[in-house]
Write a protein that holds these residues in place. Structure first.
Motif, PDB file in Angstrom:
ATOM      1  N   GLN A  28       0.872  -1.164   0.000  1.00 23.20           N
ATOM      2  CA  GLN A  28       0.000   0.000   0.000  1.00 23.20           C
ATOM      3  C   GLN A  28       0.914   1.220   0.000  1.00 23.20           C
ATOM      4  O   GLN A  28       1.731   1.391   0.910  1.00 23.20           O
ATOM      5  CB  GLN A  28      -0.884  -0.011   1.242  1.00 23.20           C
ATOM      6  CG  GLN A  28      -1.917   1.103   1.244  1.00 23.20           C
ATOM      7  CD  GLN A  28      -2.678   1.165   2.558  1.00 23.20           C
ATOM      8  OE1 GLN A  28      -2.113   1.425   3.617  1.00 23.20           O
ATOM      9  NE2 GLN A  28      -3.969   0.909   2.498  1.00 23.20           N
ATOM     10  N   ARG A  71       2.595  -0.253   4.083  1.00 25.02           N
ATOM     11  CA  ARG A  71       2.627  -1.635   4.590  1.00 25.02           C
ATOM     12  C   ARG A  71       2.607  -2.575   3.397  1.00 25.02           C
ATOM     13  O   ARG A  71       2.083  -2.251   2.341  1.00 25.02           O
ATOM     14  CB  ARG A  71       1.441  -1.915   5.515  1.00 25.02           C
ATOM     15  CG  ARG A  71       0.077  -1.715   4.849  1.00 25.02           C
ATOM     16  CD  ARG A  71      -1.059  -1.957   5.836  1.00 25.02           C
ATOM     17  NE  ARG A  71      -2.324  -1.431   5.358  1.00 25.02           N
ATOM     18  CZ  ARG A  71      -3.320  -2.190   4.849  1.00 25.02           C
ATOM     19  NH1 ARG A  71      -3.186  -3.489   4.758  1.00 25.02           N
ATOM     20  NH2 ARG A  71      -4.437  -1.626   4.446  1.00 25.02           N
ATOM     21  N   ASP A 115       0.516  -6.566   6.877  1.00 24.65           N
ATOM     22  CA  ASP A 115      -0.157  -5.807   7.919  1.00 24.65           C
ATOM     23  C   ASP A 115       0.859  -5.206   8.872  1.00 24.65           C
ATOM     24  O   ASP A 115       1.934  -5.782   9.113  1.00 24.65           O
ATOM     25  CB  ASP A 115      -1.179  -6.673   8.660  1.00 24.65           C
ATOM     26  CG  ASP A 115      -0.524  -7.785   9.450  1.00 24.65           C
ATOM     27  OD1 ASP A 115      -0.469  -7.697  10.677  1.00 24.65           O
ATOM     28  OD2 ASP A 115      -0.018  -8.740   8.812  1.00 24.65           O
ATOM     29  N   LEU A 130       6.536   2.120   6.128  1.00 33.35           N
ATOM     30  CA  LEU A 130       6.652   3.264   7.027  1.00 33.35           C
ATOM     31  C   LEU A 130       5.615   3.210   8.154  1.00 33.35           C
ATOM     32  O   LEU A 130       5.789   3.842   9.187  1.00 33.35           O
ATOM     33  CB  LEU A 130       6.487   4.570   6.248  1.00 33.35           C
ATOM     34  CG  LEU A 130       7.589   4.901   5.248  1.00 33.35           C
ATOM     35  CD1 LEU A 130       7.388   6.322   4.701  1.00 33.35           C
ATOM     36  CD2 LEU A 130       8.971   4.776   5.865  1.00 33.35           C
ATOM     37  N   GLY A 131       4.528   2.446   7.945  1.00 34.53           N
ATOM     38  CA  GLY A 131       3.520   2.301   8.998  1.00 34.53           C
ATOM     39  C   GLY A 131       4.136   1.782  10.279  1.00 34.53           C
ATOM     40  O   GLY A 131       4.008   2.394  11.344  1.00 34.53           O
ATOM     41  N   ASN A 133      -4.990  -3.580   9.938  1.00 34.81           N
ATOM     42  CA  ASN A 133      -5.302  -4.099  11.278  1.00 34.81           C
ATOM     43  C   ASN A 133      -6.228  -3.177  12.059  1.00 34.81           C
ATOM     44  O   ASN A 133      -5.884  -2.051  12.372  1.00 34.81           O
ATOM     45  CB  ASN A 133      -4.025  -4.256  12.106  1.00 34.81           C
ATOM     46  CG  ASN A 133      -3.059  -5.263  11.529  1.00 34.81           C
ATOM     47  OD1 ASN A 133      -1.911  -4.923  11.246  1.00 34.81           O
ATOM     48  ND2 ASN A 133      -3.504  -6.478  11.335  1.00 34.81           N
ATOM     49  N   LYS A 153      -3.137   2.878  12.065  1.00 36.52           N
ATOM     50  CA  LYS A 153      -2.695   4.198  11.627  1.00 36.52           C
ATOM     51  C   LYS A 153      -3.718   5.319  11.736  1.00 36.52           C
ATOM     52  O   LYS A 153      -3.349   6.472  11.878  1.00 36.52           O
ATOM     53  CB  LYS A 153      -2.252   4.123  10.149  1.00 36.52           C
ATOM     54  CG  LYS A 153      -0.818   3.725   9.987  1.00 36.52           C
ATOM     55  CD  LYS A 153      -0.190   4.298   8.733  1.00 36.52           C
ATOM     56  CE  LYS A 153       0.340   5.695   8.903  1.00 36.52           C
ATOM     57  NZ  LYS A 153       1.396   5.849   9.882  1.00 36.52           N
TER      58      LYS A 153
END
Lengths: 367, 130
Positions: A22, A34, A37, A227-228, B40, B66
């Protein structure tokens, strides 16, 4: 002035797309947020190993007879005795004490060259700032961000994987040191450093070499991380992110980063402002806040006490490693003592929280 | 991202909620597309029993790691039940967004669901967004 900014791609962009990441804009680049997940990627780094494309970071070189003097003039930490192979963290300040950027300074071989690793969004601004600050000093300043890619290999298994997969012997590196090594005949700068609170390394090399390193690590089943989770990881160990815990309107002292501001140095831009602020006393401070509920305090949400707003959240998550909803926030001094009861406004409700230290998970560095 | 699952017999909103209608009772959840885009899910902010919800209005939020995403009610009425399992295990919405509903509503006006999409229309809606 209005100008269009086209988003840049790192040298690993094609791989991110092939992996189904993503993607989202960050710091002027299209970056992977991500791959699968965030929780899985976060846990891979905490328990084993993960790798990040951090090629968006900027690399500015300062070299020449006056390079050391120039770096000391713009940097809050003290490089007067920084030897080749060592790294220092610190900030560049405006004369009013606000933060231009936070950065790493690498002492390069020969003692007349320094590598400044800066935030992607600030590369142009930093470069101009340094040029302006150089005055008549005999130093060459060059932005080589486009000539370098960067991979961060992070997690407790990083040293073994770097050795097994890349053939790098990094066992002699302690935290915040680096050396030159070679991959596929090409030079790589490898440092024991990172932004996750785990042991790990950052590799700087030409884009072609970075692509080869990335492919080798992928083939060895190292988990690609976006980066998440880079943000959830740095947040849990209380590391600041420019634009959240640091910025032009924030003093490093307020952000609790005084140990990286060397007031015993003869002079640097912003020193006087920091001294004045210290003498006058702080009016706000960056703290941690733990909520009783699982609702998540996000950046910008108000912190309240005694029926009014007394602060603002800078970063917040439901901590993946601890399961608690926690945040960092700037609050007025009188509410900054650990144990102080506050409330955070989340949508239409307020949730009770307690001020705590802003490290929610212990760092596992190899010192 | 891989194709999102769509179930026949449910109605769908443009903000990616699904509704199962049984007389004046509506069961409301989020679609597979919604959970996939969010990643998530770590917290679900739901109304309480007897709270009123209005068609097109926000009635809660889903928090992923997020970001927070508002939930919009596809119908107007009174909340008769909330899925308490999601308090302890919000990730159920990632695992199976169609069997894990969020709230049940007694509708004021069951004809309101006429503006929602059926499975085929929602599939076309998703395709047009891609």
């Amino acid at each position: 002035m209005i100008y269009m900014e086209t988003l840049k791609k790192t040298c690993l962009y094609d791989s991110h797309i092939a992996l189904g990441a993503q993607m989202s804009p960050f710091g002027g680049f299209m970056m992977p947020i991500r791959y699968s997940d965030i929780i899985g990627e976060h846990n891979a780094v905490r328990t084993h190993c993960g790798m990040f494309d951090v090629s968006h970071m900027g690399e500015i070189f300062i070299s020449g007879p006056d390079a050391r003097d120039l770096v000391n003039h713009i940097f809050t930490n003290d490089v007067s005795s920084l030897p080749p192979g060592k790294i220092l963290y610190g900030m560049m300040l405006y004369p009013d004490g606000g933060v231009v950027d936070d950065l790493l300074v690498y002492g390069m071989p020969g003692s007349q060259t320094f590598l400044l690793v800066v935030n992607a969004a600030n590369i142009g601004k930093d470069y101009e700032w340094i040029c302006k600050a150089a005055g008549g000093r005999n130093a060459e300043i060059s932005d080589k961000s486009d000539e370098y890619g960067q991979i961060a290999l992070q997690g407790p298994d990083s040293e073994r994987i770097a050795s097994d997969v890349l053939g790098f012997d990094l066992s002699d590196l302690v935290f915040y040191t680096f050396k030159e090594t070679v991959f596929d005949g090409q030079p790589v700068l490898a440092s024991r450093s990172g932004y996750t609170g785990e042991d790990g390394f950052e590799f700087y090399a030409a884009p072609e070499t970075v692509r080869k390193i990335w492919s080798a690590l992928l083939e060895a089943k190292v988990v690609p991380c976006g980066l998440g989770c880079r943000d959830t990881l740095r947040f849990e160990v209380g590391l600041p992110l420019y634009g959240h815990e640091l910025g032009p309107d924030i003093s490093p002292i307020e952000a609790g980063l005084g140990m990286f501001v060397k007031l015993d140095k003869p002079d640097f831009i912003g020193k006087e402002a920091v001294e004045k602020l210290k003498a006058a006393g702080l009016t706000r401070k960056l703290v941690g806040i733990e909520l009783a509920d699982k609702a998540i305090p996000r950046a910008g949400y108000p912190v309240e006490a005694d029926g009014r707003q007394i602060g603002t959240v800078t970063t917040g998550y439901n901590s993946i490693s601890t399961g608690k909803s926690v945040c960092m926030a700037f609050v007025e001094m009188q509410y900054s003592e650990p144990g102080t009861a506050v409330e955070i406004r989340i949508r239409k409700k307020t949730f009770p929280g307690t001020v705590c230290k802003k490290r929610f998970y212990d760092k596992k560095y190899r010192k | 991202m891989t194709m999102s699952k769509i179930i026949e017999g449910l109605l769908y909103s443009e903000s990616h909620e699904w509704v199962k209608v049984d007389g004046d009772a509506a069961t409301i959840g989020i679609t597979d597309f919604a959970q996939k885009s969010m990643g998530n899910i770590v917290y679900v902010d739901m109304p309480e029993e007897d709270d009123e919800v209005s068609c097109g209005e926000e009635f809660g939020a889903i928090e992923s790691v997020k970001a927070a995403s508002d939930l919009y009610s596809p119908v107007s009425g009174t909340v008769t039940d909330r899925n308490g399992d999601l308090d302890d295990e919000p990730g159920l919405l990632n695992r199976d967004p169609y069997s894990n509903w969020i709230i049940k509503v007694k509708m004021d006006d069951p004809s309101e669901v006429g503006t929602l999409m059926d499975a085929a229309a929602y599939e076309a809606f998703l395709a047009a967004q891609a």
